[in-house]
Design an enzyme around this catalytic site. Structure first.
Site, PDB file in Angstrom:
ATOM      1  CE  LYS A  27      -3.996  -2.195   2.014  1.00  0.00           C
ATOM      2  NZ  LYS A  27      -4.935  -2.311   3.101  1.00  0.00           N
ATOM      3  CG  ASP A  73      -7.768  -0.250   3.957  1.00  0.00           C
ATOM      4  OD1 ASP A  73      -8.577  -1.003   3.377  1.00  0.00           O
ATOM      5  OD2 ASP A  73      -6.529  -0.407   3.910  1.00  0.00           O
TER       6      ASP A  73
HETATM    7  P1  NAP Z   1       1.938  -4.362   6.191  1.00  0.00           P
HETATM    8  O1  NAP Z   1       1.959  -3.037   5.531  1.00  0.00           O
HETATM    9  O2  NAP Z   1       2.824  -5.447   5.705  1.00  0.00           O
HETATM   10  O3  NAP Z   1       2.228  -4.098   7.764  1.00  0.00           O
HETATM   11  C1  NAP Z   1       2.314  -5.195   8.652  1.00  0.00           C
HETATM   12  C2  NAP Z   1       2.277  -4.681  10.085  1.00  0.00           C
HETATM   13  O4  NAP Z   1       2.292  -5.818  10.980  1.00  0.00           O
HETATM   14  C3  NAP Z   1       3.502  -3.840  10.463  1.00  0.00           C
HETATM   15  O5  NAP Z   1       3.108  -2.874  11.406  1.00  0.00           O
HETATM   16  C4  NAP Z   1       4.424  -4.889  11.090  1.00  0.00           C
HETATM   17  O6  NAP Z   1       5.377  -4.350  11.979  1.00  0.00           O
HETATM   18  C5  NAP Z   1       3.418  -5.703  11.864  1.00  0.00           C
HETATM   19  N1  NAP Z   1       3.935  -7.050  12.181  1.00  0.00           N
HETATM   20  C6  NAP Z   1       4.229  -8.036  11.312  1.00  0.00           C
HETATM   21  N2  NAP Z   1       4.647  -9.143  11.985  1.00  0.00           N
HETATM   22  C7  NAP Z   1       4.625  -8.825  13.313  1.00  0.00           C
HETATM   23  C8  NAP Z   1       4.932  -9.547  14.501  1.00  0.00           C
HETATM   24  N3  NAP Z   1       5.359 -10.823  14.454  1.00  0.00           N
HETATM   25  N4  NAP Z   1       4.772  -8.924  15.693  1.00  0.00           N
HETATM   26  C9  NAP Z   1       4.318  -7.640  15.745  1.00  0.00           C
HETATM   27  N5  NAP Z   1       4.013  -6.901  14.623  1.00  0.00           N
HETATM   28  C10 NAP Z   1       4.148  -7.492  13.434  1.00  0.00           C
HETATM   29  O7  NAP Z   1       0.455  -4.983   6.168  1.00  0.00           O
HETATM   30  P2  NAP Z   1      -0.929  -4.163   6.196  1.00  0.00           P
HETATM   31  O8  NAP Z   1      -1.381  -3.868   4.814  1.00  0.00           O
HETATM   32  O9  NAP Z   1      -0.789  -3.061   7.167  1.00  0.00           O
HETATM   33  O10 NAP Z   1      -1.944  -5.271   6.773  1.00  0.00           O
HETATM   34  C11 NAP Z   1      -1.933  -5.642   8.150  1.00  0.00           C
HETATM   35  C12 NAP Z   1      -3.021  -6.690   8.405  1.00  0.00           C
HETATM   36  O11 NAP Z   1      -4.316  -6.095   8.287  1.00  0.00           O
HETATM   37  C13 NAP Z   1      -2.947  -7.825   7.405  1.00  0.00           C
HETATM   38  O12 NAP Z   1      -2.995  -9.068   8.061  1.00  0.00           O
HETATM   39  C14 NAP Z   1      -4.144  -7.598   6.507  1.00  0.00           C
HETATM   40  O13 NAP Z   1      -4.726  -8.799   6.038  1.00  0.00           O
HETATM   41  C15 NAP Z   1      -5.118  -6.863   7.407  1.00  0.00           C
HETATM   42  N6  NAP Z   1      -5.984  -5.957   6.626  1.00  0.00           N
HETATM   43  C16 NAP Z   1      -7.323  -6.151   6.615  1.00  0.00           C
HETATM   44  C17 NAP Z   1      -8.144  -5.287   5.904  1.00  0.00           C
HETATM   45  C18 NAP Z   1      -9.637  -5.472   5.905  1.00  0.00           C
HETATM   46  O14 NAP Z   1     -10.303  -4.904   5.029  1.00  0.00           O
HETATM   47  N7  NAP Z   1     -10.174  -6.214   6.832  1.00  0.00           N
HETATM   48  C19 NAP Z   1      -7.602  -4.208   5.202  1.00  0.00           C
HETATM   49  C20 NAP Z   1      -6.236  -4.038   5.257  1.00  0.00           C
HETATM   50  C21 NAP Z   1      -5.435  -4.919   5.965  1.00  0.00           C
HETATM   51  P3  NAP Z   1       6.832  -3.865  11.434  1.00  0.00           P
HETATM   52  O15 NAP Z   1       6.641  -2.465  10.918  1.00  0.00           O
HETATM   53  O16 NAP Z   1       7.706  -3.951  12.629  1.00  0.00           O
HETATM   54  O17 NAP Z   1       7.244  -4.826  10.335  1.00  0.00           O
END
Ligand code: NAP
Length: 282
Positions: free
Chosen positions: A67, A103
């Site tokens: 994103k 979102d």
């Molecule tokens: P992203 O940009 O890859 O960011 C991932 C986030 O998770 C970062 O803050 C990362 O921290 C953190 N993280 C990853 N592994 C971790 C761990 N083991 N312990 C603690 N923090 C951890 O992904 P995103 O787009 O933000 O999406 C995040 C989640 O939200 C996904 O699982 C996605 O499926 C969900 N989502 C759902 C919707 C919906 O419509 N329901 C919409 C968007 C996203 P770091 O910065 O330290 O790497």
């Protein structure tokens, strides 16, 4: 070449329900639509998007971890995408990509509309600072929460998000290791992808929650199980997964692309039917 090609880009993306949701909306609206899932690793994202545009791609959704990269390639962005610094909806106009972020609107619509929850004056904890956290943070502030504390595994990303929000009186970052010293919250949002990785799930102190806390996991399906289980064990009043947000953010994108507001309730109900154990909001 079809001018009705749409897709969701992500890595991985096989889990995505977006093709099914957009197909259901298109059927409702009587629109012929091709909407596929395209797996693109971060280093290949721009090239994959170019190929998609060359093949008649008119619009795309973008999911993790792309994103922020999507924001960077846009010629124009909406105000809410700029506040988020992240784009989840791309539209091809005059040979360029225009970016929006649906979102936050999707999350607030699900919580306040579908679940009838009031977000005003809630003290909120946001776990994560990736693309999804960036999308929902401005919308939560606009919905009237009193304070937003952002905690992320990588502290610099939480700092950057707090700075970008530009509301130092209401939005600030704290270290993950200090979670036990932050008091309690009436809204806790899990915007991390931790549970999607092997051994990624984290534990949280129970005293972050009170009997009136609303816990929200942006994840859905199996990925939402660990956080929602924690929320129930901690005694949260409501625990909501991200399925409704997913359907609502898709509806915002669909309306933008096709000029028709879909009826989200039957689509949400059909998807919930598969996952019925995972929502406990009342
Ligand atoms: P992203 O940009 O890859 O960011 C991932 C986030 O998770 C970062 O803050 C990362 O921290 C953190 N993280 C990853 N592994 C971790 C761990 N083991 N312990 C603690 N923090 C951890 O992904 P995103 O787009 O933000 O999406 C995040 C989640 O939200 C996904 O699982 C996605 O499926 C969900 N989502 C759902 C919707 C919906 O419509 N329901 C919409 C968007 C996203 P770091 O910065 O330290 O790497």
């Amino acid at each position: 070449m079809s001018s009705h090609r749409y897709a969701v880009f992500g890595h991985p993306v096989a889990h995505s329900l977006s093709p099914r949701i957009h197909a259901a909306f298109a059927q409702q609206a009587g629109i012929a639509l091709e909407y596929t899932a395209i797996d693109a690793a971060p280093h290949d994202f721009v090239a994959a998007l170019d190929r998609f545009a060359d093949d008649g791609g008119a619009g795309a959704n973008v999911t993790l971890p792309l994103k922020e990269a999507a924001f960077a390639i846009c010629a124009q962005t909406t105000d809410r995408a700029r506040r988020a610094g992240a784009v989840n909806t791309l539209t091809r106009n005059d040979g360029q990509w225009h970016g929006d972020n649906t979102d936050g609107a999707g999350l607030v619509r699900d919580l306040t509309g579908r679940h009838g929850l009031d977000l005003r004056a809630r003290r909120a904890l946001l776990l994560g600072a990736g693309g999804a956290a960036r999308g929902v943070a401005p919308a939560l502030l606009d919905a009237g929460i009193s304070e937003l504390i952002i905690v992320n595994r990588t502290a610099e990303r939480a700092d950057a998000l707090a700075d970008a929000l530009g509301e130092p009186d209401r939005a600030h970052s704290r270290y993950w290791r200090d979670l036990g010293d932050l008091g309690d919250f009436s809204l806790i949002v899990n915007a991390t992808s931790a549970s999607r990785q092997d051994q990624g799930a984290f534990t949280l102190p129970f005293h972050l929650a009170t009997p009136r806390t609303l816990a929200v996991d942006l994840n859905y399906g199996e990925a939402a199980i660990p956080f929602l289980a924690w929320a129930r064990a901690a005694g949260c009043h409501d625990a909501v997964d991200g399925l409704g947000m997913l359907v609502e953010q898709a509806a915002e994108a669909f309306e933008h692309w096709h000029g028709v507001r879909p009826d989200t309730d039957p689509v949400y109900a059909a998807l919930r039917d598969r996952d019925k154990v995972l929502v406990t909001a009342d």
